[in-house]
Enzyme design. Structure first.
Site, PDB file in Angstrom:
ATOM      1  N   PRO A   1       1.360  -1.185   0.026  1.00  0.00           N
ATOM      2  CA  PRO A   1      -0.234   0.178   0.097  1.00  0.00           C
ATOM      3  C   PRO A   1       1.218   1.207  -0.255  1.00  0.00           C
ATOM      4  O   PRO A   1       2.015   1.308   0.786  1.00  0.00           O
ATOM      5  CB  PRO A   1      -0.609   0.003   1.134  1.00  0.00           C
ATOM      6  CG  PRO A   1      -0.695  -1.599   1.928  1.00  0.00           C
ATOM      7  CD  PRO A   1       0.954  -1.788   1.280  1.00  0.00           C
ATOM      8  N   GLU A   2       1.046   2.285  -0.606  1.00  0.00           N
ATOM      9  CA  GLU A   2       1.508   3.411  -0.649  1.00  0.00           C
ATOM     10  C   GLU A   2       0.817   4.410  -1.383  1.00  0.00           C
ATOM     11  O   GLU A   2      -0.501   4.338  -0.138  1.00  0.00           O
ATOM     12  CB  GLU A   2       1.678   4.187  -2.712  1.00  0.00           C
ATOM     13  CG  GLU A   2       2.318   2.827  -3.004  1.00  0.00           C
ATOM     14  CD  GLU A   2       4.196   2.936  -2.380  1.00  0.00           C
ATOM     15  OE1 GLU A   2       4.465   3.946  -1.912  1.00  0.00           O
ATOM     16  OE2 GLU A   2       4.967   1.642  -2.703  1.00  0.00           O
TER      17      GLU A   2
ATOM     18  N   HIS B   1      -4.931 -14.382   9.039  1.00  0.00           N
ATOM     19  CA  HIS B   1      -4.839 -13.229   9.146  1.00  0.00           C
ATOM     20  C   HIS B   1      -5.311 -11.806   9.737  1.00  0.00           C
ATOM     21  O   HIS B   1      -5.027 -10.725   9.389  1.00  0.00           O
ATOM     22  CB  HIS B   1      -3.966 -12.211   7.394  1.00  0.00           C
ATOM     23  CG  HIS B   1      -3.116 -13.678   6.874  1.00  0.00           C
ATOM     24  ND1 HIS B   1      -2.333 -14.661   6.969  1.00  0.00           N
ATOM     25  CD2 HIS B   1      -3.328 -14.581   6.058  1.00  0.00           C
ATOM     26  CE1 HIS B   1      -1.454 -15.157   6.515  1.00  0.00           C
ATOM     27  NE2 HIS B   1      -2.622 -15.629   6.390  1.00  0.00           N
TER      28      HIS B   1
ATOM     29  N   ARG C   1       1.428 -10.293   5.777  1.00  0.00           N
ATOM     30  CA  ARG C   1       3.021 -10.583   6.115  1.00  0.00           C
ATOM     31  C   ARG C   1       3.373  -9.754   7.479  1.00  0.00           C
ATOM     32  O   ARG C   1       4.377  -9.881   8.092  1.00  0.00           O
ATOM     33  CB  ARG C   1       3.619  -9.751   5.126  1.00  0.00           C
ATOM     34  CG  ARG C   1       3.169 -10.355   3.614  1.00  0.00           C
ATOM     35  CD  ARG C   1       4.320  -9.840   2.761  1.00  0.00           C
ATOM     36  NE  ARG C   1       5.809 -10.048   3.302  1.00  0.00           N
ATOM     37  CZ  ARG C   1       6.526  -9.668   1.741  1.00  0.00           C
ATOM     38  NH1 ARG C   1       5.895  -8.748   1.244  1.00  0.00           N
ATOM     39  NH2 ARG C   1       7.951  -9.702   2.448  1.00  0.00           N
TER      40      ARG C   1
END
Ligand SMILES: [Zn+2]
Length: 269
Positions: A2-3, A90, A108
């Protein structure tokens, strides 16, 4: 990963869903994220969510006497869901708000859920962040002044979050193309005219990406309602060997600071 535009789209999606709502509970299923989720987060119930701001790629949820700091890391996403939605493997964190909840999914686990009491601007993660590219603080004169004396390549400079925050690899390449500046040019050699073009290019590039993501905002609260991110039509990024959209010269790729840079050798002399 994600930017900044995705984080901003997420923020805009969350504000109408969460602002003004009372926190009814917190669920931390996995505290081992980028940093351990602190105990203070477990006792947020009873507080009311105020506004949600963004600094770089951090989301700052105002809870009155402090801020919940959220970061999406490499793979995180935030969704607003019905509170009874079963948690997947997750889904590490839920912020319960009565008839809905905010859920962080992060396979992650490089994301973050932190608590900051007091002055948020002084928080160690935020205090040294550079100027916000979409704010009025980023002017051509400011960028020009920031770059003086820096021999580092302008592409590398733009990606240094202590100078300008949140211009990632894709947006640095795309902005330099729009401004017709060679990514290897020393930052300190950028002229004021180039700085004008570059500041406009950075804002235009980021805003275009936000608009592309913003088109999915209406689905934000759905079960699959992670902030969508329409694939952008890039000018140079990931287009090595393909023709420049402006002049047909093959786009070149080079590696700077271990990151791939894409540019047109004709348009960006
Ligand atoms: Zn070209």
């Amino acid at each position: 990963m994600p930017e900044l535009p995705e984080v901003e789209v997420t923020r805009r999606g969350l504000v109408p869903q969460l602002s003004g709502r009372k926190i009814s509970g917190v669920s931390v299923r996995e505290p081992r994220l980028r940093w351990p989720v602190p105990n203070e987060v477990l006792s947020l119930a009873g507080r009311t969510v105020g506004t949600i701001r963004r600094r770089g790629k951090y989301l700052l949820v105002d809870c009155g006497d402090g801020h919940l700091i959220l970061h999406l890391g490499m793979s995180g996403s935030l969704r607003v869901l019905p509170p009874e939605t079963p948690a997947g493997k997750h889904d590490h964190f839920d912020l319960l708000l009565g008839d809905r909840m905010l859920r962080l999914r992060d396979p992650r686990r490089f994301g973050a859920v932190l608590w900051a009491a007091g002055d948020i601007a002084a928080h160690p993660l935020l205090a040294h962040l550079g100027v916000e590219p979409l704010s009025r603080a980023l002017t051509p004169a400011r960028l020009h002044a920031l770059t003086r004396g820096h021999r580092t390549a302008i592409k590398h400079f733009l990606m240094d979050g202590r100078r300008v925050v949140g211009v990632g690899n894709i947006y640095a390449s795309e902005s330099l193309f729009r401004a017709r500046i060679n990514p290897r040019r020393a930052a300190g050699k950028i002229t004021i005219e180039q700085s004008e073009k570059l500041v406009k290019a950075i804002k235009d590039t980021l805003n275009a990406a936000i608009r592309a993501g913003g088109s999915t905002l209406r689905d934000f609260a759905g079960a699959d309602g992670a902030a969508g991110y329409a694939q952008q039509r890039h000018y140079v990024y990931d287009r090595a060997g393909k023709n420049c959209r402006r002049c047909r010269t093959p786009i070149r790729k080079l590696v700077q600071g271990q990151r791939s840079t894409y540019f047109c050798p004709t348009c960006q002399k």
